[in-house]
Design a protein around this motif. Sequence first.
Motif, PDB file in Angstrom:
ATOM      1  N   ILE A 103       0.846  -1.195   0.000  1.00 29.18           N
ATOM      2  CA  ILE A 103       0.000   0.000   0.000  1.00 29.18           C
ATOM      3  C   ILE A 103       0.882   1.246   0.000  1.00 29.18           C
ATOM      4  CG2 ILE A 103      -1.798   1.268   1.239  1.00 29.18           C
ATOM      5  CD1 ILE A 103      -2.505  -1.417   2.621  1.00 29.18           C
ATOM      6  N   THR A 104       0.573   2.176  -0.891  1.00 29.62           N
ATOM      7  CA  THR A 104       1.294   3.452  -0.951  1.00 29.62           C
ATOM      8  C   THR A 104       0.305   4.599  -0.892  1.00 29.62           C
ATOM      9  OG1 THR A 104       3.108   2.540  -2.275  1.00 29.62           O
ATOM     10  CG2 THR A 104       2.809   4.925  -2.335  1.00 29.62           C
ATOM     11  N   ILE A 105       0.609   5.558  -0.053  1.00 29.87           N
ATOM     12  CA  ILE A 105      -0.170   6.792   0.004  1.00 29.87           C
ATOM     13  C   ILE A 105       0.560   7.858  -0.796  1.00 29.87           C
ATOM     14  CG2 ILE A 105      -0.996   8.642   1.518  1.00 29.87           C
ATOM     15  CD1 ILE A 105      -1.281   6.527   3.721  1.00 29.87           C
ATOM     16  N   ILE A 106      -0.141   8.469  -1.735  1.00 26.39           N
ATOM     17  CA  ILE A 106       0.427   9.542  -2.552  1.00 26.39           C
ATOM     18  C   ILE A 106      -0.199  10.861  -2.129  1.00 26.39           C
ATOM     19  CG2 ILE A 106       0.731  10.477  -4.872  1.00 26.39           C
ATOM     20  CD1 ILE A 106       0.463   7.625  -5.948  1.00 26.39           C
ATOM     21  N   ILE A 107       0.629  11.806  -1.727  1.00 27.47           N
ATOM     22  CA  ILE A 107       0.120  13.130  -1.339  1.00 27.47           C
ATOM     23  C   ILE A 107      -0.108  13.941  -2.610  1.00 27.47           C
ATOM     24  CG2 ILE A 107       0.585  15.245  -0.063  1.00 27.47           C
ATOM     25  CD1 ILE A 107       2.310  13.534   1.828  1.00 27.47           C
ATOM     26  N   GLY A 108      -1.373  14.081  -2.947  1.00 28.11           N
ATOM     27  CA  GLY A 108      -1.753  14.783  -4.171  1.00 28.11           C
ATOM     28  C   GLY A 108      -1.825  16.278  -3.946  1.00 28.11           C
ATOM     29  N   ALA A 109      -0.686  16.906  -3.911  1.00 22.70           N
ATOM     30  CA  ALA A 109      -0.606  18.327  -3.556  1.00 22.70           C
ATOM     31  C   ALA A 109      -0.645  19.257  -4.757  1.00 22.70           C
ATOM     32  CB  ALA A 109       0.668  18.581  -2.754  1.00 22.70           C
ATOM     33  N   GLY A 110      -0.891  18.699  -5.960  1.00 22.55           N
ATOM     34  CA  GLY A 110      -0.884  19.576  -7.128  1.00 22.55           C
ATOM     35  C   GLY A 110       0.458  20.244  -7.295  1.00 22.55           C
ATOM     36  N   SER A 111       0.450  21.578  -7.335  1.00 18.57           N
ATOM     37  CA  SER A 111       1.695  22.341  -7.493  1.00 18.57           C
ATOM     38  C   SER A 111       2.251  22.834  -6.166  1.00 18.57           C
ATOM     39  CB  SER A 111       1.447  23.540  -8.415  1.00 18.57           C
ATOM     40  OG  SER A 111       0.491  24.412  -7.838  1.00 18.57           O
ATOM     41  N   HIS A 112       1.648  22.410  -5.047  1.00 20.10           N
ATOM     42  CA  HIS A 112       2.164  22.842  -3.746  1.00 20.10           C
ATOM     43  C   HIS A 112       3.485  22.146  -3.439  1.00 20.10           C
ATOM     44  CE1 HIS A 112      -2.339  23.489  -2.517  1.00 20.10           C
ATOM     45  NE2 HIS A 112      -1.949  24.283  -3.491  1.00 20.10           N
ATOM     46  N   ARG A 113       4.170  22.633  -2.427  1.00 24.18           N
ATOM     47  CA  ARG A 113       5.460  22.067  -2.052  1.00 24.18           C
ATOM     48  C   ARG A 113       5.296  20.661  -1.464  1.00 24.18           C
ATOM     49  NH1 ARG A 113       6.048  21.707   3.355  1.00 24.18           N
ATOM     50  NH2 ARG A 113       4.776  23.047   4.696  1.00 24.18           N
ATOM     51  N   ASN A 114       6.405  19.908  -1.426  1.00 28.44           N
ATOM     52  CA  ASN A 114       6.418  18.604  -0.771  1.00 28.44           C
ATOM     53  C   ASN A 114       6.215  18.764   0.738  1.00 28.44           C
ATOM     54  OD1 ASN A 114       6.902  17.435  -3.211  1.00 28.44           O
ATOM     55  ND2 ASN A 114       8.994  16.795  -2.767  1.00 28.44           N
ATOM     56  N   MET A 115       5.509  17.818   1.325  1.00 24.47           N
ATOM     57  CA  MET A 115       5.353  17.810   2.778  1.00 24.47           C
ATOM     58  C   MET A 115       6.533  17.109   3.431  1.00 24.47           C
ATOM     59  SD  MET A 115       1.289  17.027   3.405  1.00 24.47           S
ATOM     60  CE  MET A 115       1.550  16.978   5.193  1.00 24.47           C
ATOM     61  N   GLU A 116       6.917  17.582   4.617  1.00 24.06           N
ATOM     62  CA  GLU A 116       7.991  16.970   5.381  1.00 24.06           C
ATOM     63  C   GLU A 116       7.457  15.779   6.184  1.00 24.06           C
ATOM     64  OE1 GLU A 116      11.015  17.933   4.978  1.00 24.06           O
ATOM     65  OE2 GLU A 116      10.583  19.756   3.823  1.00 24.06           O
ATOM     66  N   ALA A 117       8.385  14.896   6.628  1.00 20.15           N
ATOM     67  CA  ALA A 117       7.988  13.669   7.325  1.00 20.15           C
ATOM     68  C   ALA A 117       7.165  13.960   8.575  1.00 20.15           C
ATOM     69  CB  ALA A 117       9.224  12.848   7.686  1.00 20.15           C
ATOM     70  N   ASN A 118       7.576  14.971   9.339  1.00 18.76           N
ATOM     71  CA  ASN A 118       6.829  15.281  10.573  1.00 18.76           C
ATOM     72  C   ASN A 118       5.438  15.808  10.256  1.00 18.76           C
ATOM     73  OD1 ASN A 118       8.144  17.699   9.568  1.00 18.76           O
ATOM     74  ND2 ASN A 118       7.531  18.716  11.453  1.00 18.76           N
ATOM     75  N   GLU A 119       5.299  16.572   9.176  1.00 21.06           N
ATOM     76  CA  GLU A 119       3.988  17.072   8.769  1.00 21.06           C
ATOM     77  C   GLU A 119       3.084  15.925   8.329  1.00 21.06           C
ATOM     78  OE1 GLU A 119       4.758  21.445   6.890  1.00 21.06           O
ATOM     79  OE2 GLU A 119       5.586  19.766   5.746  1.00 21.06           O
ATOM     80  N   ILE A 120       3.668  14.963   7.647  1.00 17.79           N
ATOM     81  CA  ILE A 120       2.899  13.803   7.188  1.00 17.79           C
ATOM     82  C   ILE A 120       2.353  13.009   8.367  1.00 17.79           C
ATOM     83  CG2 ILE A 120       3.094  11.573   5.989  1.00 17.79           C
ATOM     84  CD1 ILE A 120       5.129  12.972   4.103  1.00 17.79           C
ATOM     85  N   GLU A 121       3.192  12.795   9.386  1.00 19.43           N
ATOM     86  CA  GLU A 121       2.734  12.041  10.551  1.00 19.43           C
ATOM     87  C   GLU A 121       1.634  12.794  11.295  1.00 19.43           C
ATOM     88  OE1 GLU A 121       2.136   9.200  13.420  1.00 19.43           O
ATOM     89  OE2 GLU A 121       3.019   9.071  11.427  1.00 19.43           O
ATOM     90  N   VAL A 122       1.774  14.106  11.419  1.00 21.27           N
ATOM     91  CA  VAL A 122       0.734  14.895  12.072  1.00 21.27           C
ATOM     92  C   VAL A 122      -0.584  14.768  11.309  1.00 21.27           C
ATOM     93  CG1 VAL A 122      -0.017  17.262  12.574  1.00 21.27           C
ATOM     94  CG2 VAL A 122       2.302  16.530  13.163  1.00 21.27           C
TER      95      VAL A 122
END
Length: 460
Positions: free
Chosen positions: A104-123
């Motif tokens: 299973i893979t989760i893809i952060i579909g942020a469009g043209s926004h910046r990449n999320m950091e690991a700590n932000e992803i966990e939050v």
Amino acid sequence: MNLKIEYGDGYININCEHPVDVRGMAGNPEAIALSGGIIDALENPINSPSLLEIGKQKIATNTDALAVIVVSDNTRPVPYRGEHGIMRYIIRTLLEAGFTQPQITIIIGAGSHRNMEANEIEVMLGLQESGLGEVKVTNHEYDNDDHLIYLGTTSRGSEVTVNRQYYEANLKIVTGLVESHFMAGASGGRKGICPGIVGIKTLKIFHGAKFLSSAKAADLVLEGNPLNDESLEVAQMAGCDFLVNTTLDADKRMTGVYTGDLVEAHQAAVQKIREYVVVPLEQHYDIVIIPAGFVGINHYQAGKAAIEAARAVKPGGQIIIIAKNTDTDPVGGKGYKQSLKLLAKHGKEEFLRMISDPQWEMIQEQWQVQMWSKVLTRIEQEDNLIYCALEIPDVEYEHLPGVPGWRLIDATDWQTLTDEQKIIRMTEAAIQRAIGSSNVSESSILLLKDGPYGIPEVAK
């Protein structure tokens, strides 16, 4: 009056000597029962087999099948995390169907926004705390050709590239929040794919000046909206096996989970929000105060609040925005800043002419500056916009539209104040300044308490 105004994840209390109309969403939907409502939605989707049935079928065909789950980034208050969030139930259903966590893979579909950091992803997702730490998470990168696959062109001429990992997966799940959207009519559904996981070439028409200038590119309008039509066509080219969309009320409580078919589940969610997000008004106002809300993590996102305020303000009226810009860049991306400089240099009329030229090479995120231009046209003078925030450095304000709220403060004790005291003083000064500079002896003032989530509609 004492005004309670949303600020970040809390509220501030503002004193105002003048009468203020406080208006919010017309409806008051009931929150669903959690977590039973989430489980029920996954088991009883709209015009689709259940997620468990689909998952079992994929594994029966291929025991090494890969599942992808597209999620929004942290600019959207999608309830993903924890016991009352949707993510653990989606993943647990896949595990029950026979998938393993590494499949299973989760893809952060942020469009043209910046990449999320690991700590932000966990939050945002809480995978570690839920014991789901082996599930992979990756940021979609719209400008990375290695992440993309070409699918052809749309009927409107867009060159369609989408996230390769998503397209090649055996099971494709798209999640998101359905709320009113000031360009695409409503978020969620097809937008999880376009613009969520498409490439920069696909955005050229979707976010181009022609589409955004359409009168149909507006809140709660889907039929005839060119952004909706284009987004849906791209999404159908990419494919989606199962949609999981949520709706929230003004207090961020979950009011519904809509699952199943990409189109029908999304339409059901849109119908739900139509019942309560409209803010009915009897008149336009001289001064409109609006919080940027959860989405207003930077100046780029706060533009959504400005658009809603512009629907309620009189021509030549004044808008006050209160924002807590928590993003790592409180202004926005490189393309947004570049476009703001062009707006500041050339003015809104010339800026709109430039980006509408067929030979124009689109700048990423110029669309938000185009929307700011609409706001400036409504209020007629740039000084009629006051932006109250603490996080944007002074040097950045050179190219931002409007007046920064802190410039209205004359306080020798400024450095001794807490951030809450500063934003309160700044907002009170902004209101006094707006009243003082109004050409109306008895200025009408409106607070749109739900920020960009309530959609003002003035009775004709």
